[in-house]
Write a protein that holds these residues in place. Structure first.
Motif, short mmCIF file in Angstrom:
data_model
loop_
_atom_site.label_atom_id
_atom_site.label_comp_id
_atom_site.label_asym_id
_atom_site.label_seq_id
_atom_site.Cartn_x
_atom_site.Cartn_y
_atom_site.Cartn_z
N ILE A 187 0.42 -1.17 0.50
CA ILE A 187 0.34 0.08 -0.20
C ILE A 187 1.17 1.09 0.20
O ILE A 187 1.73 1.27 0.97
CB ILE A 187 -1.34 0.11 0.99
CG1 ILE A 187 -1.55 -1.21 1.42
CG2 ILE A 187 -1.68 0.70 1.11
CD1 ILE A 187 -2.68 -1.66 2.33
N SER A 188 0.74 1.85 -1.22
CA SER A 188 1.58 3.21 -1.15
C SER A 188 1.04 4.41 -0.90
O SER A 188 1.43 5.66 -0.25
CB SER A 188 2.10 4.06 -2.67
OG SER A 188 1.23 3.74 -3.52
N ASP A 189 -0.25 4.83 -0.48
CA ASP A 189 -0.66 5.68 -0.55
C ASP A 189 -1.35 5.74 1.07
O ASP A 189 -2.37 4.74 1.61
CB ASP A 189 -2.43 5.71 -0.49
CG ASP A 189 -3.91 7.10 -0.53
OD1 ASP A 189 -3.01 7.79 0.13
OD2 ASP A 189 -5.06 6.26 -1.20
N PRO A 190 -0.76 6.51 1.52
CA PRO A 190 -0.56 6.43 3.16
C PRO A 190 -2.24 7.20 3.73
O PRO A 190 -1.89 6.37 4.97
CB PRO A 190 -0.12 8.49 3.29
CG PRO A 190 0.08 9.04 2.06
CD PRO A 190 0.18 7.61 1.38
N ASP A 206 11.09 -3.49 -4.67
CA ASP A 206 11.23 -1.96 -5.05
C ASP A 206 10.42 -1.30 -4.87
O ASP A 206 10.20 -0.35 -5.40
CB ASP A 206 10.85 -3.11 -7.13
CG ASP A 206 11.54 -4.37 -7.72
OD1 ASP A 206 12.72 -4.24 -7.40
OD2 ASP A 206 10.56 -5.05 -7.61
N ILE A 207 9.81 -1.79 -3.45
CA ILE A 207 9.30 0.25 -3.55
C ILE A 207 9.81 0.29 -2.15
O ILE A 207 11.08 -0.36 -1.86
CB ILE A 207 7.88 -0.87 -2.53
CG1 ILE A 207 7.46 -1.93 -2.85
CG2 ILE A 207 7.05 0.12 -1.82
CD1 ILE A 207 6.06 -2.94 -2.56
N SER A 208 9.37 2.10 -2.26
CA SER A 208 10.45 2.42 -1.61
C SER A 208 10.30 2.55 -0.18
O SER A 208 9.31 2.55 -0.19
CB SER A 208 10.13 3.87 -1.83
OG SER A 208 10.99 4.85 -3.33
N PRO A 209 10.93 1.99 0.62
CA PRO A 209 10.43 2.33 2.32
C PRO A 209 9.61 3.21 2.88
O PRO A 209 9.88 4.57 2.15
CB PRO A 209 12.32 1.89 2.85
CG PRO A 209 12.41 2.79 2.09
CD PRO A 209 12.47 2.39 0.33
N PRO A 210 9.45 2.95 3.76
CA PRO A 210 8.21 4.13 4.56
C PRO A 210 9.28 5.30 5.16
O PRO A 210 10.04 4.71 5.25
CB PRO A 210 7.08 3.17 5.49
CG PRO A 210 7.33 2.24 5.16
CD PRO A 210 8.50 1.91 4.70
N ASP A 234 12.64 3.42 6.90
CA ASP A 234 12.22 2.33 7.64
C ASP A 234 13.93 1.11 6.46
O ASP A 234 13.68 1.84 5.73
CB ASP A 234 11.59 1.08 6.56
CG ASP A 234 10.42 -0.51 7.78
OD1 ASP A 234 12.34 -0.91 8.16
OD2 ASP A 234 9.70 -0.62 8.02
N SER A 235 13.44 -0.36 6.90
CA SER A 235 15.43 -0.51 6.02
C SER A 235 14.76 -0.95 4.51
O SER A 235 13.48 -1.85 4.06
CB SER A 235 15.53 -2.35 6.70
OG SER A 235 16.10 -1.62 8.12
N PRO A 236 15.73 -0.35 3.56
CA PRO A 236 15.07 -0.45 2.11
C PRO A 236 15.06 -2.21 1.77
O PRO A 236 14.63 -2.48 0.91
CB PRO A 236 17.02 0.19 1.20
CG PRO A 236 17.14 1.28 2.50
CD PRO A 236 16.98 0.47 4.30
N GLU A 237 16.19 -2.91 2.34
CA GLU A 237 16.26 -4.14 1.69
C GLU A 237 15.37 -5.03 2.01
O GLU A 237 14.53 -5.94 1.40
CB GLU A 237 17.34 -5.10 2.05
CG GLU A 237 17.42 -5.28 3.83
CD GLU A 237 18.09 -3.70 4.47
OE1 GLU A 237 18.43 -3.59 5.29
OE2 GLU A 237 18.13 -2.93 4.22
#
Length: 560
Positions: free
Chosen positions: A460-463, A535-539, A528-531
């Motif tokens: 979910i990308s929509d905050p 492919d999603i940008s970390p929050p 948050d941890s990128p790994e």
């Protein structure tokens, strides 16, 4: 031509919608064609029983004759009950009662089914001394197979009302709490006072509707399902199904599972598990621990902050790179939350890490960690191998065998370091379904910690689709209602624009004030941890000083 195209589209849409309804809500379809009836449930025989008190005769249990009573939303339940009335009183009978009315839980809890229940069951169970009632089973499995699936609060209220009516009809009736034994098996538990027995079902019908099987072999399944019910001191009936295969070797598997319980009877399966919260929690906002994980140092100097959170891996213990951070926190006269992560990040995950810890192979790291904590009168809130119950492999200790995790946790927390420190032990699940599987015991836990992040799903990308603080908190705290320990929210965070974050935090502060069981909170003020996010940008959980100040202002405003 256009009419034909539109007609084809409408037929296709109706077909797809029908398919969706059938797949998503199969019970809605079943109800249309179902009549109330009683029939023998021969495919679900009782294989055995686990009874801690060893008072139940296994020979009698195996003689139980099993029937199903399926009740639809008829005005009157007209069912031929001669099946039971023709049985001799010496034959034990189990009735699995299924109420298929979509409004069944609500109607039962509100007493609107009482007349029908009294009228029908007075004919069925009166004067029988050896009758067992399973009511709306397999309720905890996360599927939409039954109208009573995944509705803990309505289920509990309805079970209690139904049990009370049946006990009035026949005080000898044995009420059976009957989860499948899936993760979260006790989330629907209605209470010790209305339950006489419990049951688990091997390869239950509801579990066979899951996309992924939890346990393929029956031995592991029996062990895990019995483990999940260790917080109730009730005899547990072990029931087979038509999906459980040949039952000729089940007796041996049951013996192995029970032997494992008996070997760990004094700790993991001790009577401490049966103690219920007895105290009314008394809040003390003046002493609430307000903390941050704030590696950039953006908010740690705010006046309201009295606690700081550090994450320390075994790799950092090896290098000692965290010691300066600890010293700086103590120099600011703050308490410390230390989350010890038994891992060497950026290296291959050691899937055997818990075994190595409990076997003493990594004592040099544990010893070095404890000795590195500076002498201080500040409180040390020590959390070890957190979020162990999440069914992923972000951490090498996640999704491990609960017994192995418990042994490693206890080993770490009880390690004889010989120092005089104000250490409070924190058990730190995320608070997800099935968390209690990994509960390590009252003697090694001072606080339960949970994590509350707005995103219910990483995709979910929509905050604005984030869950509210109160919704997440209530769901997670409910899962620990059988444990008598205070709560420390060691991680929480929200992403989005500043205005949205401020609004979310206002609600969080208001809710925290109303929960005296919460003794500490710590915001995760970092990315948050990128790994983990692929492919999603970390929050970005970071918040502004203004948002944090507003959170503190609401927290300090007295409730009206």
């Amino acid at each position: 031509m256009m009419k034909k195209i539109l007609a084809t589209i409408m037929v296709l849409a109706a077909t797809l919608f029908g398919y969706y309804i059938i797949k998503t809500y199969p019970h809605r379809i079943n109800i249309l064609f179902m009549k109330s009836k009683m029939e023998e449930r021969f495919q679900e025989a009782v294989l055995g029983v686990y009874d801690r008190e060893e008072k139940i005769d296994i020979r009698k249990v195996k003689k139980i004759t099993h029937y199903t009573i399926r009740l639809n939303d008829d005005d009157n339940w007209r069912i031929d009950s001669n099946h039971i009335q023709n049985l001799h009183d010496t034959i034990p009978v189990m009735l699995t009662v299924e109420m298929w009315d979509p409004r069944g839980l609500t109607k039962t809890s509100e007493g609107r089914n009482n007349k029908n229940v009294k009228q029908f069951f007075s004919l069925v169970i009166t004067n029988r001394k050896n009758i067992y009632i399973r009511w709306n089973p397999e309720m905890e499995v996360p599927v939409n197979l039954y109208p009573w699936n995944n509705r803990p609060l309505p289920y509990i209220a309805a079970f209690r009302e139904f049990a009370q009516i049946l006990k009035e009809i026949n005080p000898e009736v044995k009420m059976v709490y009957s989860p499948a034994g899936f993760a979260g098996a006790l989330e629907n538990y209605p209470g010790d006072d209305v339950v006489d027995f419990a049951s688990i079902t091997l390869n239950s019908k509801a579990e066979n509707h899951l996309k992924t099987k939890e346990h393929k072999d029956l031995g592991s399944q029996i062990t895990r399902k019995l483990h999940r019910l260790r917080f109730i001191n009730k005899p547990i009936l072990i029931i087979t199904s038509d999906n459980a295969g040949d039952s000729s070797h089940h007796d041996e598997l049951i013996k192995v599972a029970i032997k494992k319980i008996q070997e760990n009877r004094d700790i993991i399966y001790s009577t401490e598990n049966f103690k219920r919260p007895s105290s009314q929690w008394e809040g003390d906002l003046d002493n609430l621990k307000i903390g941050l994980y704030d590696p950039q140092g953006e908010l740690v100097h705010e006046n309201a902050v009295n606690t700081e959170h550090l994450f320390i891996s075994f790799k950092q213990i090896e290098s000692g790179s965290y010691i300066r951070d600890m010293e700086e926190v103590i120099a600011r006269n703050h308490d410390l939350i230390i989350s010890v992560e038994p891992a060497w990040w950026n290296e291959e995950k050691d899937k055997n890490i818990l075994n190595r810890i409990k076997n003493g192979e990594l004592d040099k790291y544990i010893e070095k960690f404890y000795q590195s904590i500076p002498a201080t009168n500040r409180n040390i809130y020590l959390r070890f191998a957190h979020e162990m119950e999440i069914p992923i492999t972000r951490y090498p200790w996640q999704s491990a065998d609960p017994l192995l995790y418990i042994e490693a946790f206890r080993y770490f927390m009880q390690y004889d370091h010989g120092k005089d420190l104000n250490i409070y032990k924190i058990w730190g699940p995320a608070g997800d379904r099935g968390s209690l599987d990994w509960w390590p015991g009252n003697d090694v836990v001072d606080f339960i910690s949970i994590a509350i992040y707005g995103l219910p799903d990483k995709n979910i990308s929509d905050p604005n689709k984030q869950e509210s603080f109160s919704k997440i908190l209530n769901r997670k705290m409910f899962r620990f209602r059988l444990i008598d320990k205070p709560i420390f929210i060691t991680e929480f965070g929200v992403k989005g624009e500043e205005e949205f974050q401020t609004h979310w935090l206002r609600e969080a502060a208001y809710i925290i004030k109303q929960h005296p069981r919460i003794r500490g909170i710590s915001y995760f003020n970092y990315t948050d941890s990128p790994e983990v996010w692929g492919d999603i940008s970390p929050p970005q959980w970071t918040i502004s000083k203004n948002s944090f100040s507003e959170f503190i202002r609401i927290l300090n405003t007295p409730l009206k």
